[in-house]
Design a protein around this motif. Sequence first.
Motif, short mmCIF file in Angstrom:
data_model
loop_
_atom_site.label_atom_id
_atom_site.label_comp_id
_atom_site.label_asym_id
_atom_site.label_seq_id
_atom_site.Cartn_x
_atom_site.Cartn_y
_atom_site.Cartn_z
N GLY A 1 -0.60 4.51 -1.37
CA GLY A 1 -1.89 4.93 -0.82
C GLY A 1 -1.74 6.08 0.13
O GLY A 1 -0.64 6.57 0.38
N PRO A 2 -2.80 6.55 0.68
CA PRO A 2 -4.17 6.06 0.55
C PRO A 2 -4.87 6.67 -0.67
O PRO A 2 -4.47 7.70 -1.18
N GLN B 1 -6.14 1.75 -2.37
CA GLN B 1 -5.10 1.36 -1.42
C GLN B 1 -5.31 2.08 -0.10
O GLN B 1 -5.80 3.21 -0.07
N TRP B 2 -4.95 1.41 0.97
CA TRP B 2 -5.02 1.99 2.31
C TRP B 2 -3.76 2.78 2.58
O TRP B 2 -2.77 2.67 1.86
N SER B 3 -3.79 3.51 3.66
CA SER B 3 -2.59 4.20 4.09
C SER B 3 -1.60 3.18 4.64
O SER B 3 -1.97 2.32 5.45
N TRP C 1 0.87 3.81 6.62
CA TRP C 1 1.44 4.25 7.90
C TRP C 1 0.95 3.46 9.11
O TRP C 1 1.77 3.10 9.96
N ASN D 1 0.81 -1.21 0.00
CA ASN D 1 0.00 0.00 0.00
C ASN D 1 0.84 1.27 0.00
O ASN D 1 0.37 2.33 0.39
N ARG D 2 2.07 1.18 -0.45
CA ARG D 2 3.01 2.30 -0.35
C ARG D 2 2.59 3.53 -1.14
O ARG D 2 3.02 4.63 -0.86
#
Length: 134
Positions: free
Chosen positions: A80-81, A97-99, A101, A77-78
């Motif tokens: 994202g988000p 994509q999600w965050s 972090w 997910n790099r």
Amino acid sequence: MTSPPRDRTGVMWFTAWMLVGAGYALGVLSALSIGAYVLLITVVATIALATRPGNRVGLPGLVSGLSLPLFYVAYLNRSGPGTICTTTATSQTCSDQWSPWPWLVVGILLLVTGSVWFAMANRRRGVADDQAIS
């Protein structure tokens, strides 16, 4: 003056338990697809490790191992988000994509927690072993 050779069995136990921890995390994260099979293999590995003498030395690796699949999810997910689109000469694909972090922070916390626990336990064990020799 040379230092005495260090015993690396603790690190080997830590690595073995770390792989088991990664198996448990991967099994839970992939529960809807291959998770049941991964968990079955991980339970067998846990039983195999738990029946060996001296296995508790590396038990903090179980906590650190939980971080490995989280790092992989963070890597996936790099970008994202949000909705990320990839265009090639012949097609265009978009995915949500999600965050990365939260995955990265929890992974770092688990890795550091297990590593510090292992270092502290080995320091205490080393002090106890030195006192037993004296």
